[in-house]
Design an enzyme around this catalytic site. Structure first.
Site, mmCIF file in Angstrom:
data_model
loop_
_atom_site.group_PDB
_atom_site.id
_atom_site.type_symbol
_atom_site.label_atom_id
_atom_site.label_comp_id
_atom_site.label_asym_id
_atom_site.label_seq_id
_atom_site.Cartn_x
_atom_site.Cartn_y
_atom_site.Cartn_z
ATOM 1 C CE1 TYR A 245 35.866 39.342 43.432
ATOM 2 C CE2 TYR A 245 35.389 38.011 45.375
ATOM 3 C CZ TYR A 245 35.978 38.148 44.140
ATOM 4 O OH TYR A 245 36.695 37.119 43.617
ATOM 5 C CG ASP B 222 34.611 38.687 39.554
ATOM 6 O OD1 ASP B 222 34.879 37.596 40.112
ATOM 7 O OD2 ASP B 222 33.465 38.991 39.173
ATOM 8 C CD1 TRP C 36 29.822 40.543 49.302
ATOM 9 C CD2 TRP C 36 30.256 38.550 48.352
ATOM 10 N NE1 TRP C 36 31.105 40.237 49.585
ATOM 11 C CE2 TRP C 36 31.419 39.024 49.010
ATOM 12 C CE3 TRP C 36 30.314 37.327 47.679
ATOM 13 C CZ2 TRP C 36 32.626 38.309 49.030
ATOM 14 C CZ3 TRP C 36 31.504 36.616 47.676
ATOM 15 C CH2 TRP C 36 32.632 37.106 48.364
ATOM 16 C CG HIS D 155 31.781 39.105 42.988
ATOM 17 N ND1 HIS D 155 31.004 38.733 44.062
ATOM 18 C CD2 HIS D 155 32.647 38.103 42.804
ATOM 19 C CE1 HIS D 155 31.406 37.566 44.523
ATOM 20 N NE2 HIS D 155 32.412 37.156 43.776
ATOM 21 C CD GLU E 245 32.388 33.252 40.324
ATOM 22 O OE1 GLU E 245 33.412 33.571 39.718
ATOM 23 O OE2 GLU E 245 32.187 33.529 41.513
ATOM 24 N NE ARG F 111 40.004 38.625 40.877
ATOM 25 C CZ ARG F 111 39.287 38.034 41.829
ATOM 26 N NH1 ARG F 111 38.270 37.247 41.523
ATOM 27 N NH2 ARG F 111 39.606 38.214 43.105
ATOM 28 C CD GLU G 189 39.295 32.430 39.884
ATOM 29 O OE1 GLU G 189 38.287 31.951 39.363
ATOM 30 O OE2 GLU G 189 39.253 33.251 40.801
ATOM 31 C CD GLU H 203 34.858 36.268 37.074
ATOM 32 O OE1 GLU H 203 36.052 36.578 37.048
ATOM 33 O OE2 GLU H 203 34.411 35.371 37.813
ATOM 34 N NE ARG I 8 35.385 33.199 35.795
ATOM 35 C CZ ARG I 8 36.269 32.660 36.633
ATOM 36 N NH1 ARG I 8 36.989 31.631 36.260
ATOM 37 N NH2 ARG I 8 36.421 33.134 37.854
HETATM 38 C C1 CS2 Z 1 35.198 34.910 42.524
HETATM 39 C C2 CS2 Z 1 35.141 33.870 43.603
HETATM 40 O O1 CS2 Z 1 37.170 33.824 41.832
HETATM 41 C C3 CS2 Z 1 36.186 34.491 41.454
HETATM 42 O O2 CS2 Z 1 35.963 34.809 40.279
HETATM 43 O O3 CS2 Z 1 33.973 35.258 41.963
HETATM 44 O O4 CS2 Z 1 36.197 34.104 44.465
HETATM 45 C C4 CS2 Z 1 33.855 33.845 44.414
HETATM 46 O O5 CS2 Z 1 33.699 35.077 45.092
HETATM 47 C C5 CS2 Z 1 33.945 32.720 45.437
HETATM 48 O O6 CS2 Z 1 34.249 31.527 44.772
HETATM 49 C C6 CS2 Z 1 32.640 32.560 46.200
HETATM 50 O O7 CS2 Z 1 32.738 31.461 47.061
HETATM 51 MG MG MG Z 2 34.116 35.600 39.889
#
Ligand code: CS2
Ligand code: MG
Length: 404
Positions: free
Chosen positions: A159, A212, A404, A214, A264, A147, A341, A238, A285
């Site tokens: 991020y 990602d 975020w 995000h 996620e 990634r 992941e 993602e 995810r």
């Molecule tokens: C992220 C995560 O791993 C990922 O794909 O989106 O690191 C996410 O930011 C954290 O799990 C938030 O706690």
């Molecule tokens: Mg993520």
């Protein structure tokens, strides 16, 4: 067999983890991960005040019935806190059931469907040269996929681009208030094609690359990014847009063939329903810890498999080794496995949570220990108590709060 004790432990070997332990009258114990990053104590209360008192006296073999009772019996369903608490119970019960059978959990989930579990690692850099070095580091560790997250010119922090470590996991800010980061979508959309162009130029067309976004884009911005990145043939883009708005993915899907990964932050199958039945996504995810446990996540993967959608269990450092172990058992067993992941954990975390799963040359295996294969060093865990820590908050240059 009966559950005779339930206890929840919060430990912070570098970041907070919440672990549930159930003990039976035959001396078997089971562990479950209840970690919800930045909201850990809410799950501790849900467990201690509303769930654990109900567990004592139950037959631990009744995994499905216990799950259904905790989900339906609360009346107020779904949500990250509820489903993290239920997940911890579910995994602890599967741990006990598998230990009682003398088998590693994956054997109770249909046995192995593959020899090992492929992973992707996190590469990040404040600029493109630093990112390329980080990709090299992940390839040197054997990761079969990477990634890529990059700093954005003009932004102080982004991020996935940590200034302290190369794991790419969000830096938790051990303080009473979240750190405020700044964001500029236009600068991001202008910069990302340059990033992928540089990574492809350096590493060639064959390396599976993930990115990602995000949750930060509007549907049409996500569609633009997906189209702009098509020449680089991503493994996936993602969380391109906040997916509570399922309509958004219909718009994105109409404009791009870049594969999409979502989920996620989802905690029940209902969050995914249209996304799966309309084939708007390519990977689901959710993590065992956030989706209510092994029981519902296995059902989600079977549902997704009918639409040729694959698993991609969320595995950042804020999933504890207990949650990671349960994930790897599922990864080995399900047919429509996609990718896992994995960023590993700190050495101290690995001491607190001793696990049977192994990570070698970019691939995981759950091991053959009965149960999920994790033991918690309670004394060491107690030596590292909870510390308030929060994820950052994002604001646009004019101060408006953004995702975020
Ligand atoms: C992220 C995560 O791993 C990922 O794909 O989106 O690191 C996410 O930011 C954290 O799990 C938030 O706690
Ligand atoms: Mg993520």
């Amino acid at each position: 067999m009966r559950i005779v004790d339930a206890k929840v432990m919060v430990t912070s070997p570098g970041r907070n983890f919440v672990t549930l332990e159930l003990t039976t009258d035959e001396g078997l114990t089971g562990l479950g991960d209840a970690t919800l990053n930045g909201r850990e104590l809410a799950v501790v209360s849900y467990l201690e005040d509303h769930v654990m008192p109900l567990l004592v006296g139950l037959d631990p073999h009744r995994v499905e019935d216990t799950w259904q009772s905790l989900y339906r019996g609360a009346y107020w369903r779904r949500g990250p806190v509820t489903m993290a608490a239920i997940a911890a119970v579910d995994v602890a019960l599967w741990d006990i059931k598998a230990k009682a059978a003398g088998l590693p959990l994956y054997q109770l989930l249909g046995g192995a469907s593959r020899d090992r579990v492929g992973t992707y690692g996190h590469a990040n850099g404040r600029d493109i040269p630093e990112l390329l070095d980080s990709v090299r580091a992940r390839l040197a560790e054997g990761y079969p996929a990477v990634r890529v997250q990059s700093g954005i010119p003009g932004l102080k922090a982004v991020y996935g681009v940590s200034s302290t470590d190369d794991s790419g996991s969000p830096v938790m800010h051990q303080q009473a208030r979240p750190l405020v980061e700044d964001w500029d979508t236009d600068a991001y959309l202008r910069h990302m094609p340059n990033v992928l162009e540089a990574v492809r130029a350096e590493f060639g067309p064959g390396l599976p690359l993930l990115h990602d976004a995000h949750h930060r884009l509007t549907p049409v911005q996500a569609a633009r990014l997906g189209k702009d990145l098509e020449p680089y043939h991503l493994f996936w883009l993602e969380d391109c847009t906040p997916a509570e708005n399922q309509e958004a993915l219909r718009i994105v899907r109409r404009h791009t063939t870049t594969p999409l990964a979502v989920g996620e932050v989802f905690n029940t199958v209902y969050d995914y329903q249209a996304l799966i039945t309309e084939q708007l996504i390519d990977y689901v995810r959710s993590a065992v810890t956030h989706f209510g446990g092994v029981t519902p996540l296995r059902k989600l993967f079977d549902f997704a498999a009918q639409y040729q959608i694959r698993s991609a269990i969320h595995g950042p450092q804020d999933i504890s080794p207990v949650g990671m172990a349960a994930a790897v058992h599922l990864d080995l067993a399900v047919h429509n496995f996609g990718i896992q992941e994995y960023s590993g954990h700190t050495p101290l975390t690995e001491e607190v949570f001793r696990h049977a799963y192994t990570f070698e040359d970019g691939y995981l295996h759950p091991g053959e220990a009965p149960g999920i294969g994790v033991e918690l060093d309670e004394e060491l865990a107690a030596a590292h108590p909870y510390e308030a820590a929060y994820l950052p908050v994002n604001r646009l240059h004019d101060g408006t709060v953004h995702d975020w």
